[in-house]
Design a protein around this motif. Structure first.
Motif, PDB file in Angstrom:
ATOM      1  N   GLN A   1       0.805  -1.223   0.000  1.00  0.00           N
ATOM      2  CA  GLN A   1       0.000   0.000   0.000  1.00  0.00           C
ATOM      3  C   GLN A   1       0.836   1.271   0.000  1.00  0.00           C
ATOM      4  O   GLN A   1       0.313   2.362  -0.216  1.00  0.00           O
ATOM      5  CB  GLN A   1      -0.926   0.034   1.221  1.00  0.00           C
ATOM      6  N   VAL A   2       2.138   1.126   0.257  1.00  0.00           N
ATOM      7  CA  VAL A   2       3.029   2.294   0.277  1.00  0.00           C
ATOM      8  C   VAL A   2       3.834   2.367  -1.015  1.00  0.00           C
ATOM      9  O   VAL A   2       3.765   3.332  -1.772  1.00  0.00           O
ATOM     10  CB  VAL A   2       3.974   2.250   1.495  1.00  0.00           C
ATOM     11  N   ASN A  49     -11.743 -12.077   3.613  1.00  0.00           N
ATOM     12  CA  ASN A  49     -11.781 -11.048   2.587  1.00  0.00           C
ATOM     13  C   ASN A  49     -12.652 -11.451   1.407  1.00  0.00           C
ATOM     14  O   ASN A  49     -13.255 -10.588   0.763  1.00  0.00           O
ATOM     15  CB  ASN A  49     -10.364 -10.691   2.144  1.00  0.00           C
ATOM     16  N   PRO A  78     -10.906   1.851  -2.785  1.00  0.00           N
ATOM     17  CA  PRO A  78      -9.517   1.881  -2.321  1.00  0.00           C
ATOM     18  C   PRO A  78      -9.440   2.022  -0.805  1.00  0.00           C
ATOM     19  O   PRO A  78     -10.146   2.826  -0.198  1.00  0.00           O
ATOM     20  CB  PRO A  78      -8.931   3.109  -3.029  1.00  0.00           C
ATOM     21  N   GLY A  79      -8.574   1.198  -0.203  1.00  0.00           N
ATOM     22  CA  GLY A  79      -8.391   1.222   1.246  1.00  0.00           C
ATOM     23  C   GLY A  79      -9.233   0.205   1.980  1.00  0.00           C
ATOM     24  O   GLY A  79      -8.985  -0.074   3.156  1.00  0.00           O
ATOM     25  N   GLY A  80     -10.223  -0.383   1.305  1.00  0.00           N
ATOM     26  CA  GLY A  80     -11.095  -1.341   1.961  1.00  0.00           C
ATOM     27  C   GLY A  80     -10.487  -2.714   2.137  1.00  0.00           C
ATOM     28  O   GLY A  80     -10.986  -3.524   2.917  1.00  0.00           O
ATOM     29  N   GLY A 122      -6.572  -5.089   2.156  1.00  0.00           N
ATOM     30  CA  GLY A 122      -5.117  -5.009   2.280  1.00  0.00           C
ATOM     31  C   GLY A 122      -4.635  -5.465   3.633  1.00  0.00           C
ATOM     32  O   GLY A 122      -5.338  -6.150   4.373  1.00  0.00           O
ATOM     33  N   THR A 174      -0.725  -4.827   6.302  1.00  0.00           N
ATOM     34  CA  THR A 174       0.671  -4.387   6.313  1.00  0.00           C
ATOM     35  C   THR A 174       1.602  -5.384   5.641  1.00  0.00           C
ATOM     36  O   THR A 174       2.465  -5.017   4.841  1.00  0.00           O
ATOM     37  CB  THR A 174       1.127  -4.141   7.759  1.00  0.00           C
TER      38      THR A 174
END
Length: 428
Positions: free
Chosen positions: A79-80, A117, A290-292, A294, A296
């Protein structure tokens, strides 16, 4: 060097009992389908890290891929700063998805994350909450995954209220429950507890893992597909244990010809490195903003590098064919034991490819299982140098998950140990 007894004592004091360990053996090293403990004793591995090592311990191509990735970077968080191995692995899995049309893949870390998920995606795509699963199914130990799992002990009992709107119906078992019975219970469920228009997904293992290697009948899968199509429900295939060549197909559901909407993957995806994911129809996968989704560590670089190597190994070493050949060898040997009256009574073998199991029975020519006896047989096997796992709703099923890269000689060595135990227990 510490002994197994020393480490077991330390484990007892340092690690909670909630995480169980099947054997008193502490690993020191492993290669392909063999493992050596800290005391130097050798074991034939019929467990494969619970279906994680279809390409064996430390396959050279997996190790080489991971070492090359180690020299570049170990983590950025996708995500980064995203990275090519994640995208390349997704592309290759999309091309192999067991359904027609465009596919997309997202990666996580554990099988439980994959099943959770998949449900999240189905709920986002449908705007519904209900999920239907099967008795005897296993979908993970996180809270929602525990709710999906169809067995109270040990997965649910201590944990209080689990997430709601999860329902279970019986899984066909060839003795007491037929496909018609399962579908009848599904209709009862629709009539009494939840409208099909409020169901987001039906999740099923093409071959139940912890439930005893029971194969989902093609007739059931076809009917589920039709019901899902009729009511706008998404069909989720949990391939965490049955995927990546174990059944003689890349995915177990391919044996049926039924196309799911979402596929949960993990275990042998990355040859021993933590990696899981969901493959789904592109329009479903894009239903989450987006963001829903994932995590780390989700889709970690080392796991993705290993996964790419695993797909190459499956193709280059023809592991689909190997799984079928190994399965025929296993089934023929087990079938010969079933016929013998001088051995502990067992069922005929079952499973797909090299995902093979048999039940320990109370009597010859019977069907009643000897409850809880699987763990005893596995303990005896460990004493004789074979790592073996039990499963099944009644704890009487022996499952075989030998790495597909094991030689016939090593497979026979392990089977010889099982045969010896079945003979000895019959005389006990």
């Amino acid at each position: 060097m510490a002994t197994n007894k020393d480490l077991l004592n330390r484990r007892t004091h340092a690690v909670p009992r909630g995480v169980a360990t099947s054997t008193p053996v502490f690993a020191d090293r492993a290669e392909n389908a063999e493992l050596w403990d800290v005391e130097g004793k050798r074991y034939v591995d019929f467990a494969g890290g619970i279906a994680v090592l279809n390409v064996g311990h430390r396959h050279p191509k997996v190790m080489d891929a991971v070492k090359k990735q180690l020299d570049r970077f170990t983590h950025t968080a996708f995500q980064v700063s995203a990275y090519e191995p994640y995208i390349e692995l997704a592309e290759k899995l999309n091309a192999r998805a067991p359904f027609s049309g465009d596919a997309k893949t997202i990666f996580f870390t554990t099988g439980g994350e994959a099943t959770e998920n998949a449900v999240k995606i189905a709920r986002a795509a449908t705007g519904r909450n209900g999920v239907i699963a099967f008795c005897g199914g296993f979908h993970g130990r996180t809270l929602l995954a525990s709710a999906l799992t169809g067995k109270v002990l040990p997965y649910k009992a201590p944990f209080g209220t689990l997430p709601g709107e999860v329902y279970h119906i019986p899984f066909p078992d060839n003795h007491d429950i037929t496909v018609e019975d399962s579908l009848k219970m599904l209709n009862f469920l629709f009539a009494a507890d939840i409208s099909p228009n409020n169901v987001a997904a039906i999740i099923i293992e093409p071959v139940q893992g912890e439930g005893g290697f029971r194969v989902a009948p093609t007739a059931l899968l076809k009917q589920l597909r039709a019901i899902c199509d009729q009511h706008g429900i998404k069909l989720i295939a949990d391939e965490v244990q049955s995927g990546f060549a174990r059944t003689g197909k890349l995915f177990g559901i391919e044996h049926s010809g039924v196309e799911p909407d979402l596929v949960c993957i993990a275990k042998s995806l990355a040859g021993g490195f933590p990696l899981s994911g969901v493959i789904g129809r592109a329009e479903l996968m894009d239903s989450v903003p987006p963001g829903g989704l994932g995590g780390t560590y989700a889709g970690a670089p080392l796991g993705c590098a290993a996964g790419l190597a695993v797909l190459d190994i499956i193709e280059e070493e023809k592991l689909l064919d190997r799984a079928n050949n190994m399965g025929e060898r296993l089934k023929a040997r087990i079938a010969s034991w079933h016929k013998r009256t001088d051995m502990l009574p067992i069922s005929m073998p079952r499973g797909l490819g090299a995902m093979v199991a048999f039940d320990i029975l109370e009597r010859h020519a019977g069907v009643e299982q000897r409850k809880g006896f699987g763990s005893k047989l596995c303990a005896r096997a460990c004493e004789k140098g074979l790592i073996l796992l039990a499963c099944g709703v009644q704890g009487a099923t022996i499952r075989i998950l030998t790495p597909l890269t094991a030689s016939d000689e090593l497979v026979d060595e392990g089977l010889d140990i099982i045969e010896q135990i079945l003979l000895e227990e019959a005389k006990a």
